[in-house]
Design a protein around this motif. Structure first.
Motif, PDB file in Angstrom:
ATOM      1  N   PHE A  52       0.835  -1.210   0.000  1.00 19.42           N
ATOM      2  CA  PHE A  52       0.000   0.000   0.000  1.00 19.42           C
ATOM      3  C   PHE A  52       0.869   1.258   0.000  1.00 19.42           C
ATOM      4  O   PHE A  52       0.604   2.210  -0.750  1.00 19.42           O
ATOM      5  CB  PHE A  52      -0.949   0.027   1.200  1.00 19.42           C
ATOM      6  CG  PHE A  52      -1.922  -1.119   1.242  1.00 19.42           C
ATOM      7  CD1 PHE A  52      -2.444  -1.676   0.084  1.00 19.42           C
ATOM      8  CD2 PHE A  52      -2.329  -1.643   2.455  1.00 19.42           C
ATOM      9  CE1 PHE A  52      -3.351  -2.728   0.130  1.00 19.42           C
ATOM     10  CE2 PHE A  52      -3.231  -2.692   2.509  1.00 19.42           C
ATOM     11  CZ  PHE A  52      -3.739  -3.238   1.347  1.00 19.42           C
ATOM     12  N   ASP A  53       1.896   1.266   0.831  1.00 20.05           N
ATOM     13  CA  ASP A  53       2.791   2.422   0.869  1.00 20.05           C
ATOM     14  C   ASP A  53       3.443   2.639  -0.492  1.00 20.05           C
ATOM     15  O   ASP A  53       3.567   3.770  -0.960  1.00 20.05           O
ATOM     16  CB  ASP A  53       3.871   2.239   1.938  1.00 20.05           C
ATOM     17  CG  ASP A  53       3.326   2.253   3.360  1.00 20.05           C
ATOM     18  OD1 ASP A  53       2.163   2.688   3.564  1.00 20.05           O
ATOM     19  OD2 ASP A  53       4.062   1.825   4.273  1.00 20.05           O
ATOM     20  N   ARG A  90       0.916   3.929  -3.205  1.00 23.76           N
ATOM     21  CA  ARG A  90       0.603   5.343  -2.938  1.00 23.76           C
ATOM     22  C   ARG A  90       1.772   6.236  -3.327  1.00 23.76           C
ATOM     23  O   ARG A  90       1.578   7.320  -3.863  1.00 23.76           O
ATOM     24  CB  ARG A  90       0.221   5.552  -1.473  1.00 23.76           C
ATOM     25  CG  ARG A  90      -1.179   5.061  -1.128  1.00 23.76           C
ATOM     26  CD  ARG A  90      -1.658   5.578   0.230  1.00 23.76           C
ATOM     27  NE  ARG A  90      -0.641   5.498   1.254  1.00 23.76           N
ATOM     28  CZ  ARG A  90      -0.463   4.474   2.083  1.00 23.76           C
ATOM     29  NH1 ARG A  90      -1.262   3.427   2.012  1.00 23.76           N
ATOM     30  NH2 ARG A  90       0.479   4.501   3.005  1.00 23.76           N
ATOM     31  N   SER A  91       2.988   5.759  -3.109  1.00 18.98           N
ATOM     32  CA  SER A  91       4.166   6.581  -3.411  1.00 18.98           C
ATOM     33  C   SER A  91       4.366   6.782  -4.917  1.00 18.98           C
ATOM     34  O   SER A  91       4.961   7.778  -5.318  1.00 18.98           O
ATOM     35  CB  SER A  91       5.425   5.974  -2.793  1.00 18.98           C
ATOM     36  OG  SER A  91       5.884   4.855  -3.523  1.00 18.98           O
ATOM     37  N   ASN A 138       1.759   6.800  -7.073  1.00 19.24           N
ATOM     38  CA  ASN A 138       0.494   7.287  -7.611  1.00 19.24           C
ATOM     39  C   ASN A 138       0.634   8.755  -8.051  1.00 19.24           C
ATOM     40  O   ASN A 138       0.931   9.623  -7.249  1.00 19.24           O
ATOM     41  CB  ASN A 138      -0.612   7.161  -6.558  1.00 19.24           C
ATOM     42  CG  ASN A 138      -1.928   7.687  -7.052  1.00 19.24           C
ATOM     43  OD1 ASN A 138      -2.230   7.611  -8.233  1.00 19.24           O
ATOM     44  ND2 ASN A 138      -2.729   8.233  -6.151  1.00 19.24           N
ATOM     45  N   ASP A 167      -4.694   8.969  -3.278  1.00 20.30           N
ATOM     46  CA  ASP A 167      -3.972   7.844  -2.679  1.00 20.30           C
ATOM     47  C   ASP A 167      -4.907   6.855  -2.000  1.00 20.30           C
ATOM     48  O   ASP A 167      -4.733   5.642  -2.120  1.00 20.30           O
ATOM     49  CB  ASP A 167      -2.941   8.353  -1.669  1.00 20.30           C
ATOM     50  CG  ASP A 167      -1.733   9.007  -2.331  1.00 20.30           C
ATOM     51  OD1 ASP A 167      -1.602   8.933  -3.578  1.00 20.30           O
ATOM     52  OD2 ASP A 167      -0.915   9.593  -1.598  1.00 20.30           O
ATOM     53  N   ALA A 168      -5.911   7.360  -1.305  1.00 17.57           N
ATOM     54  CA  ALA A 168      -6.869   6.480  -0.622  1.00 17.57           C
ATOM     55  C   ALA A 168      -7.627   5.620  -1.634  1.00 17.57           C
ATOM     56  O   ALA A 168      -7.937   4.454  -1.351  1.00 17.57           O
ATOM     57  CB  ALA A 168      -7.839   7.294   0.223  1.00 17.57           C
ATOM     58  N   GLN A 226      -5.280   2.905  -2.875  1.00 16.71           N
ATOM     59  CA  GLN A 226      -5.147   1.886  -1.842  1.00 16.71           C
ATOM     60  C   GLN A 226      -6.388   1.002  -1.803  1.00 16.71           C
ATOM     61  O   GLN A 226      -6.283  -0.215  -1.648  1.00 16.71           O
ATOM     62  CB  GLN A 226      -4.886   2.498  -0.462  1.00 16.71           C
ATOM     63  CG  GLN A 226      -4.756   1.411   0.590  1.00 16.71           C
ATOM     64  CD  GLN A 226      -4.237   1.895   1.911  1.00 16.71           C
ATOM     65  OE1 GLN A 226      -3.477   2.846   1.973  1.00 16.71           O
ATOM     66  NE2 GLN A 226      -4.643   1.227   2.977  1.00 16.71           N
TER      67      GLN A 226
END
Length: 87
Positions: free
Chosen positions: A52-53, A56-57, A59, A65-66, A69
């Motif tokens: 997930f991290d 998001r990084s 994206n 980001d949410a 995820q």
């Protein structure tokens, strides 16, 4: 572009996404087999958080980001089910 052009583009992108998801599933299946022979759990919350991290990084939007995820939560859930099913 017209709506029909955009829809054609979406269809082409969907085909690519399906191929990539299936490639990811093959990797998850291989990992599942390694987990089985090593007696490791299918569910690894720490690894999932790393994924997930990572997503998001990288994206760049337009999805938040949410939202990215959330998509990956579902993908990982399906991959976990695949690993359990093939156990």
């Amino acid at each position: 572009m017209e709506i029909s052009d955009w829809r054609k583009k979406i269809d082409e992108l969907d085909e690519q996404i399906v191929r990539l998801i299936n490639q990811r599933a093959e990797a998850a299946r291989a990992i599942g087999e390694l987990k089985r022979v090593s007696d490791l759990p299918v569910y690894e919350p720490r690894r999932e958080q790393i994924v997930f991290d990572h997503v998001r990084s990288v994206n760049a939007g337009p999805l938040a980001d949410a939202e990215i995820q959330h998509v990956y939560e579902r993908i990982i859930d399906v991959m976990r089910t695949l690993q359990r099913r093939d156990a």
